[in-house]
Scaffold this active site. Structure first.
Site, PDB file in Angstrom:
ATOM      1  N   GLY A   9      25.641  14.853  31.552  1.00  0.00           N
ATOM      2  CA  GLY A   9      25.481  15.778  32.658  1.00  0.00           C
ATOM      3  C   GLY A   9      24.003  16.099  32.847  1.00  0.00           C
ATOM      4  O   GLY A   9      23.121  15.394  32.345  1.00  0.00           O
ATOM      5  N   ASN A  38      31.142  17.709  35.369  1.00  0.00           N
ATOM      6  CA  ASN A  38      31.037  18.999  36.043  1.00  0.00           C
ATOM      7  C   ASN A  38      29.680  19.180  36.701  1.00  0.00           C
ATOM      8  O   ASN A  38      29.563  19.850  37.724  1.00  0.00           O
ATOM      9  CB  ASN A  38      31.306  20.136  35.056  1.00  0.00           C
ATOM     10  N   SER A  39      28.644  18.590  36.101  1.00  0.00           N
ATOM     11  CA  SER A  39      27.305  18.683  36.692  1.00  0.00           C
ATOM     12  C   SER A  39      27.284  18.064  38.086  1.00  0.00           C
ATOM     13  O   SER A  39      26.673  18.597  39.013  1.00  0.00           O
ATOM     14  CB  SER A  39      26.278  17.972  35.802  1.00  0.00           C
ATOM     15  N   GLN A  43      27.840  22.876  43.122  1.00  0.00           N
ATOM     16  CA  GLN A  43      27.677  23.016  44.563  1.00  0.00           C
ATOM     17  C   GLN A  43      26.357  23.678  44.949  1.00  0.00           C
ATOM     18  O   GLN A  43      25.394  23.018  45.292  1.00  0.00           O
ATOM     19  CB  GLN A  43      28.864  23.794  45.146  1.00  0.00           C
ATOM     20  N   ALA A  44      26.321  25.013  44.905  1.00  0.00           N
ATOM     21  CA  ALA A  44      25.232  25.744  45.561  1.00  0.00           C
ATOM     22  C   ALA A  44      23.854  25.342  45.052  1.00  0.00           C
ATOM     23  O   ALA A  44      22.965  25.053  45.844  1.00  0.00           O
ATOM     24  CB  ALA A  44      25.429  27.243  45.418  1.00  0.00           C
ATOM     25  N   ARG A 252      30.817  37.785  39.332  1.00  0.00           N
ATOM     26  CA  ARG A 252      32.051  36.995  39.403  1.00  0.00           C
ATOM     27  C   ARG A 252      33.232  37.620  38.657  1.00  0.00           C
ATOM     28  O   ARG A 252      34.370  37.489  39.087  1.00  0.00           O
ATOM     29  CB  ARG A 252      31.788  35.582  38.863  1.00  0.00           C
TER      30      ARG A 252
END
Length: 472
Positions: A9, A38-39, A43-44, A252
């Site tokens: 990653g 996952n890397s 997204q952001a 979160r």
């Protein structure tokens, strides 16, 4: 020096590049394709306090506030103060950021993004550079570290092949694949972390698992995150009565629990992005996925559901990413330096991946680890990542060790986990998470106990799990 890195990653590739540039022989082990990491799905973007009006101090304050001041302050300053180095490293590789977004818990827009598919672009740049500097890639699942006489001497892959190195870097990610609903890879089972525990290693804060508030689950069970940056651009959370019930840009843990409670009350929850300007321009990946599922974000409400997203705890490491085991280092989501505290601030993980990858290379170059002789005997068992009862484990973890926990449920989870036929590394890690959640008789950040709903100063220390028991 010969260095083995488990995981390809952002953290693993950053370390590989930095070590190879220093003349090391680097071998990276990865499972499946790079796109499955996952890397790659990030997204952001990456949180960097670099714009006018922002500062390292403000970013540190936001990180501590989101983490419920449970963070290791040294780790927070050490990581965030290297933001400009992380930015320079990425831009040197050709990563071009297109916007700066505001995400939950941040007091300033500081999340540098590329069309809300930032992980993809960073990973492509890292992979190209890693190949260019001579990093060797081996596609193989690694379930076992070779630890002998207090030192790590190598690893064994799932086919029983043994590899010996002067140093090993664990960059294998977290353990959200232990949960029924996750936007990450189902292979994210924390196998190396579990193996390390079985061999007497220490892991910390395993009970702290972050749930992303706004996951979308398609009819066929596919999970996509609806980025926090969508809320940063004005999207609102409403229930099926049309009522807002939470500050969308709160940390979160707050937002995820608020949604969970609405759902538990029998109501549905939606993200209303109809007033977000140019949704398709800024969030093309999300828009395309939603449209394939019959949702037009310009016209329709988006049903959302919290999903397991990030493992805050992990293998215990210091701020140089060293473990107590000689010649063994850990970076990225697999590590716990205390940076994230009790709740990760959005997009700090990408920053941590870059910083830890660069810093561990400096640590290794400084320490010059050397293989201390090969062990006479290596015990190895293959791991079945498709074991029939893994889905049962995911159900148990979701039901009893999820967003809200209680003593009765955690004890039941421990009993049920013990009865499962799953890989021993996975079983050990799942038991460790439940045991630490049971031991922490308070609520703090992402760890919420319905029977102990308040913070208790008696539990102000990081939990430590080793040799089958949790200590706080």
């Amino acid at each position: 020096m010969k260095i083995g890195i488990i995981g390809a990653g952002i953290a693993g590739l950053t370390a590989a590049i930095s070590l190879a540039r220093r003349g090391c022989e680097v071998t990276v082990f990865y499972v499946k394709g790079f796109e499955d990491s996952n890397s790659y799905r990030a997204q952001a973007g990456i949180a960097l306090p670099l714009l006018e009006g922002d500062s390292i101090e403000l970013h540190v304050a936001d990180t501590l506030h989101a983490g419920r001041f449970f963070n290791n302050v040294e780790a927070v300053w050490a990581t965030i103060s290297r933001a400009s180095e992380a930015y320079d490293f990425l831009t040197e590789l050709g990563v071009t950021f297109e916007s700066v977004e505001l995400e939950g818990g941040h007091s300033r827009p500081r999340v540098f993004s590329v069309r809300n598919e930032t992980g993809k672009h960073i990973m492509e740049a890292l992979r190209k550079e890693a190949e260019g500097v001579g990093v060797v890639f081996i596609s193989a699942l690694v379930p076992s570290l070779v630890i002998d006489e207090g030192a790590c001497k190598g690893l064994v892959d799932n086919e029983g092949r043994e590899y010996f190195f002067d140093a090993v870097v664990v960059a294998s990610g977290g353990y959200t694949g232990l949960y029924k609903y996750t936007a990450g890879s189902q292979l994210n089972l924390g196998i190396v972390t579990g193996d390390y525990l079985l061999k007497g290693g220490v892991a910390t804060n395993l009970e702290f698992i972050q749930f992303h508030p706004t996951g979308y689950i398609s009819k066929d069970g596919q999970v996509l995150l609806i980025s926090e940056a969508v809320r940063g651009r004005g999207a609102k959370l409403v229930n099926d009565e049309g009522r807002r019930f939470v500050n969308e840009l709160a940390p979160r843990d707050v937002v995820a629990r608020a949604i969970y409670r609405e759902l538990s009350s029998g109501r549905r929850v939606y993200l209303d992005a109809r007033e977000v300007p140019e949704f398709k321009k800024y969030f093309p990946q999300i828009a395309e996925f939603l449209e394939r599922n019959g949702i037009d974000p310009a016209k329709d409400l988006i049903p959302v559901f919290p999903v397991a997203h990030y493992s805050i705890g992990g293998i215990m490491a210091d701020t140089y990413y060293k473990t107590p085991v000689r010649n063994l280092y850990v970076i990225g989501e697999a590590a716990d330096t205390g940076f994230h505290g009790a709740n990760r601030l959005a997009s700090n993980s990408t920053l941590e991946c870059i910083v830890s990858g660069l810093e561990v290379a400096r640590t290794i170059a400084r320490e010059k680890p050397k293989l201390e002789g090969r062990p006479k005997r290596i015990v190895y068992e293959p791991v079945d990542v498709e074991a029939a009862e893994l889905n049962k484990l995911r159900e148990i973890m979701w039901e009893y060790v999820g967003i809200e926990r209680c003593e009765e449920g955690l004890k039941k989870a421990l009993t049920l986990i013990e009865e499962l036929e799953v890989p021993k590394q996975v079983k050990e890690l799942a038991k460790a998470i439940a045991a630490c959640a049971l031991e922490r008789r308070e609520s703090r950040g992402v760890h919420y106990r319905t029977d102990y709903p308040l913070i208790d100063r008696a539990y102000s220390n990081r939990s430590k799990y080793f040799k089958g028991k949790c200590y706080i």
